[in-house]
Design a protein around this motif. Structure first.
Motif, short mmCIF file in Angstrom:
data_model
loop_
_atom_site.label_atom_id
_atom_site.label_comp_id
_atom_site.label_asym_id
_atom_site.label_seq_id
_atom_site.Cartn_x
_atom_site.Cartn_y
_atom_site.Cartn_z
N ASP A 1 -35.52 -17.60 -83.97
CA ASP A 1 -34.10 -17.97 -84.06
C ASP A 1 -33.85 -19.36 -83.48
O ASP A 1 -33.13 -20.17 -84.08
N GLN A 2 -34.44 -19.64 -82.32
CA GLN A 2 -34.28 -20.96 -81.71
C GLN A 2 -34.84 -22.04 -82.62
O GLN A 2 -34.22 -23.08 -82.82
N ARG A 3 -35.99 -21.80 -83.15
CA ARG A 3 -36.63 -22.79 -84.02
C ARG A 3 -35.79 -23.02 -85.27
O ARG A 3 -35.64 -24.16 -85.73
N SER A 4 -35.24 -21.96 -85.81
CA SER A 4 -34.40 -22.07 -87.01
C SER A 4 -33.15 -22.88 -86.72
O SER A 4 -32.73 -23.72 -87.54
N GLU A 5 -32.55 -22.68 -85.56
CA GLU A 5 -31.35 -23.44 -85.19
C GLU A 5 -31.67 -24.92 -85.05
O GLU A 5 -30.88 -25.78 -85.46
N ILE A 6 -32.81 -25.23 -84.46
CA ILE A 6 -33.19 -26.64 -84.29
C ILE A 6 -33.44 -27.29 -85.65
O ILE A 6 -33.02 -28.43 -85.89
N LEU A 7 -34.11 -26.58 -86.53
CA LEU A 7 -34.33 -27.11 -87.89
C LEU A 7 -33.01 -27.35 -88.61
O LEU A 7 -32.85 -28.34 -89.33
N ASN A 8 -32.06 -26.46 -88.41
CA ASN A 8 -30.75 -26.62 -89.03
C ASN A 8 -30.04 -27.87 -88.51
O ASN A 8 -29.42 -28.62 -89.27
N LEU A 9 -30.13 -28.10 -87.21
CA LEU A 9 -29.52 -29.30 -86.62
C LEU A 9 -30.18 -30.57 -87.14
O LEU A 9 -29.50 -31.55 -87.45
N LEU A 10 -31.50 -30.56 -87.24
CA LEU A 10 -32.21 -31.72 -87.78
C LEU A 10 -31.82 -31.96 -89.24
O LEU A 10 -31.71 -33.11 -89.68
N ASN A 11 -31.61 -30.88 -89.98
CA ASN A 11 -31.19 -31.02 -91.38
C ASN A 11 -29.79 -31.64 -91.46
O ASN A 11 -29.52 -32.46 -92.35
N GLN A 12 -28.92 -31.28 -90.53
CA GLN A 12 -27.59 -31.89 -90.49
C GLN A 12 -27.69 -33.39 -90.23
O GLN A 12 -26.97 -34.19 -90.83
N ILE A 13 -28.58 -33.77 -89.32
CA ILE A 13 -28.77 -35.19 -89.03
C ILE A 13 -29.31 -35.91 -90.27
O ILE A 13 -28.87 -37.02 -90.61
N PHE A 14 -30.25 -35.25 -90.97
CA PHE A 14 -30.80 -35.82 -92.20
C PHE A 14 -29.68 -36.00 -93.24
O PHE A 14 -29.59 -37.05 -93.89
N CYS A 15 -28.84 -34.99 -93.39
CA CYS A 15 -27.77 -35.04 -94.39
C CYS A 15 -26.73 -36.11 -94.06
O CYS A 15 -26.02 -36.59 -94.96
N LYS A 16 -26.64 -36.47 -92.78
CA LYS A 16 -25.72 -37.54 -92.38
C LYS A 16 -26.34 -38.91 -92.56
O LYS A 16 -25.74 -39.94 -92.19
N GLY A 17 -27.57 -38.96 -93.10
CA GLY A 17 -28.17 -40.23 -93.47
C GLY A 17 -29.40 -40.66 -92.70
O GLY A 17 -30.10 -41.58 -93.11
N PHE A 18 -29.70 -40.00 -91.58
CA PHE A 18 -30.84 -40.42 -90.77
C PHE A 18 -32.10 -39.67 -91.22
O PHE A 18 -32.42 -38.60 -90.70
N VAL A 19 -32.81 -40.27 -92.18
CA VAL A 19 -33.96 -39.60 -92.78
C VAL A 19 -35.10 -39.42 -91.78
O VAL A 19 -36.00 -38.60 -92.00
N VAL A 20 -35.07 -40.17 -90.68
CA VAL A 20 -36.12 -40.03 -89.67
C VAL A 20 -36.13 -38.62 -89.07
O VAL A 20 -37.14 -38.19 -88.49
N ALA A 21 -35.03 -37.88 -89.24
CA ALA A 21 -34.99 -36.50 -88.76
C ALA A 21 -36.09 -35.66 -89.40
O ALA A 21 -36.58 -34.69 -88.80
N ASN A 22 -36.50 -36.02 -90.61
CA ASN A 22 -37.58 -35.29 -91.28
C ASN A 22 -38.92 -35.48 -90.56
O ASN A 22 -39.78 -34.60 -90.60
N LYS A 23 -39.09 -36.63 -89.92
CA LYS A 23 -40.31 -36.86 -89.15
C LYS A 23 -40.36 -35.91 -87.96
O LYS A 23 -41.41 -35.32 -87.67
N ILE A 24 -39.23 -35.77 -87.27
CA ILE A 24 -39.15 -34.83 -86.16
C ILE A 24 -39.43 -33.42 -86.65
O ILE A 24 -40.19 -32.66 -86.04
N ARG A 25 -38.80 -33.05 -87.77
CA ARG A 25 -38.98 -31.71 -88.33
C ARG A 25 -40.44 -31.45 -88.66
O ARG A 25 -40.99 -30.39 -88.30
N ASP A 26 -41.09 -32.40 -89.34
CA ASP A 26 -42.49 -32.20 -89.74
C ASP A 26 -43.39 -32.08 -88.52
O ASP A 26 -44.33 -31.26 -88.50
#
Length: 303
Positions: free
Chosen positions: A257-282
């Motif tokens: 659950d914690q990991r899923s929430e963090i991925l969701n937050l990173l996806n929000q950052i990505f959707c707001k334009g900061f594609v570097v969030a995908n690097k953190i996610r990967d």
């Protein structure tokens, strides 16, 4: 870009605020367009930081340069922690400048102060790591330098706790704000970061050191996730400013659950334009794959 290149050849380029802002915005553009984050680092290290270092710290700043300086400090402090690298802002002359600016302020600024703590903690982490590397592994259980680093770490941790006490008092007086939430985010991430310098290494097992328990880490992590959501949903603060706390939280996230929430937050950052969030996610997905469920790993850095 052509105009910028030609201006960089001028003798007074360091005094031009538009050039400073241009290098800074180019770094932000890299976070929007380059998933690796390497372009951002190059602009911060070899562009903006270099120009600031050449002009040197000064108390006499225009309002535009002061705004620039404050924004630069936030992202540069995060970069230094994410990459475990030195920053010019940890040099005595720049720390002295910040101390002078803070002493002239009409009121205590929790955000400015936590950024200073991030810069000082990053410098301590780099220095401590360099000392430990010089000590043969078999001698690290008895070398007095290891004890000294533990004691210094406890001082760093105590300073961070003292900041929190003062910040909470101010919060009671003034009420919450987007930047008070961001400052608290950095506080919780910084405590986990400091603990990560110690709690993976056996030579500190029997020495007093700033090591957090699993329960304390989990509590800080839960708060990071909550505050990140508040900042993303209820403020205009750029998502790039959350990369450090979310990286720290992700490195320690144990449950699905914690990991899923963090991925969701990173996806929000990505959707707001900061594609570097995908690097953190990967990076997190790769780390979690190595760890398996129910384990955590040393807080690896962004690169």
């Amino acid at each position: 870009m052509g105009i910028l290149r030609s201006c960089l050849g001028n003798r007074d380029v360091m005094q031009k605020e538009d050039i400073l802002w241009a290098t800074f915005f180019l770094g932000l553009f890299e976070l929007l367009s380059d998933e690796s984050g390497e372009g951002w680092v190059k602009h911060m290290l070899y562009g903006t930081s270099k120009m600031l270092q050449l002009v040197g710290p000064t108390n006499c700043m225009s309002s535009a340069r002061r705004i620039f300086y404050d924004l630069f400090r936030v992202l540069e402090a995060s970069r230094a922690l994410l990459y475990n690298e030195e920053t010019i802002l940890s040099q005595e002359c720049w720390l002295g400048l910040q101390k002078s600016l803070s002493s002239r302020a009409t009121r205590w600024d929790s955000m400015e102060e936590i950024i200073t703590l991030m810069i000082e903690t990053s410098a301590f982490s780099v220095r401590a790591g360099a000392i430990i590397k010089m000590i043969p592994e078999a001698e690290r259980f008895t070398d007095p330098s290891v004890v000294m680093i533990a004691a210094e770490g406890l001082d760093v941790q105590e300073t961070i706790y003292n900041w929190h006490t003062k910040a909470l008092l101010q919060l009671v007086q003034d009420g919450p704000s987007p930047y008070s939430n961001l400052a608290l985010l950095y506080y919780h991430a910084l405590l986990i970061f400091v603990s990560g310098n110690y709690d993976y290494f056996p030579y500190w097992d029997n020495i007093a050191a700033p090591v957090l328990s699993h329960a304390e880490i989990s509590e800080h992590l839960t708060t990071i996730v909550y505050l990140s959501g508040e900042v993303l949903c209820h403020s205009k603060i750029p998502g790039a400013m959350l990369l450090f706390p979310l990286t720290v939280a992700g490195a320690r996230a144990r449950g699905v659950d914690q990991r899923s929430e963090i991925l969701n937050l990173l996806n929000q950052i990505f959707c707001k334009g900061f594609v570097v969030a995908n690097k953190i996610r990967d990076n997190l997905l790769e780390r979690w794959g190595r760890q398996g469920p129910g384990r955590d790993d040393k807080c690896a850095h962004m690169k």
